[in-house]
Enzyme design. Structure first.
Site: not given
Length: 235
Positions: A47, A51, A120, A123
């Site tokens: 995650e 991002d 999440d 990502e």
């Protein structure tokens, strides 16, 4: 067979065949499942990487395709595009919740529909594609899935997220620093609740609670805006 046991369906859906299928399994493993099973890798590190990859791809796309926009305008648009709500909508489109490994307790309390968990996972999925296939393939995946969101953002058809909206309200009076402070968190790792306050100097504008830091900050900003609107009515 549960969908998370056979990820061929998901690979067909995203039109990407993984060389290292373990990456995809990790991307779709929630911390609650890892806590139950022990020694199982879960998706928080992916995650973190995802991002940054998402930010890079969207930033590059906006920079290359909207040359008439200033840095400030592009930053605002990117904030609209790369946010929890957008990630959640992508997850829903891909039916990602059906593939996530999570604890029974998390599932029974609505984990497969929880915004923070699904956001999440998107990502983490982005990171797994990047690691397995490289930047070109993950760029194609991101731009394909975020295309409508980007278009709506650039046409001003997306409502500002609460943090951005609060920032614009406050900074009408100058460059004022807004601080989001995590007051506390409680509960087990797979069901942790975060409490955040939003402040200007020593003045608390609002409080927010959420199942992720991002969610609690958004809720704090939302409450701050509501409080400001109430105060205006009584001025």
């Amino acid at each position: 067979m549960n969908k998370y046991m056979d990820l061929k369906d998901l690979q067909n859906k995203i039109e990407i065949k993984f060389e290292n299928i373990k990456l995809l399994h990790i991307a779709l493993t929630h911390s609650s499942y890892a806590n139950e099973k022990k020694r199982i890798q879960y998706n928080e590190r992916l995650e973190f990487l995802g991002d940054s990859v998402l930010q890079l791809v969207i930033t590059e796309y906006l920079f290359m395709n909207y040359k008439d926009k200033s840095e400030g305008e592009l930053s605002k648009k990117r904030a609209l595009i790369v946010c929890e709500n957008s990630l959640f909508s992508i997850a829903k489109n891909l039916e990602l919740g059906e593939y996530i490994k999570m604890s029974k307790g998390e599932e029974l309390t609505g984990g497969r529909e929880r915004i923070s968990i699904l956001a999440d996972a998107v990502e983490a999925l982005i990171a797994s594609i990047y690691l397995d296939k490289g930047i070109d393939v993950v760029r194609e995946f991101i731009l394909k899935n975020f295309y409508n969101i980007v278009e709506k953002a650039m046409k001003d058809e997306i409502i500002l997220d609460y943090k951005t909206k609060l920032q614009e309200i406050i900074q009408k009076d100058g460059d004022i620093q807004i601080n989001y402070i995590l007051i506390k968190h409680e509960g087990p790792p797979h069901r942790r609740k975060f409490y955040t306050e939003v402040k200007i100097k020593d003045n608390v504008l609002g409080y927010g609670i959420g199942y992720s830091k991002k969610e609690s900050e958004q809720n704090a900003a939302k409450k701050a805006i509501e409080n400001m609107e109430v105060n205006k009515e009584y001025e």
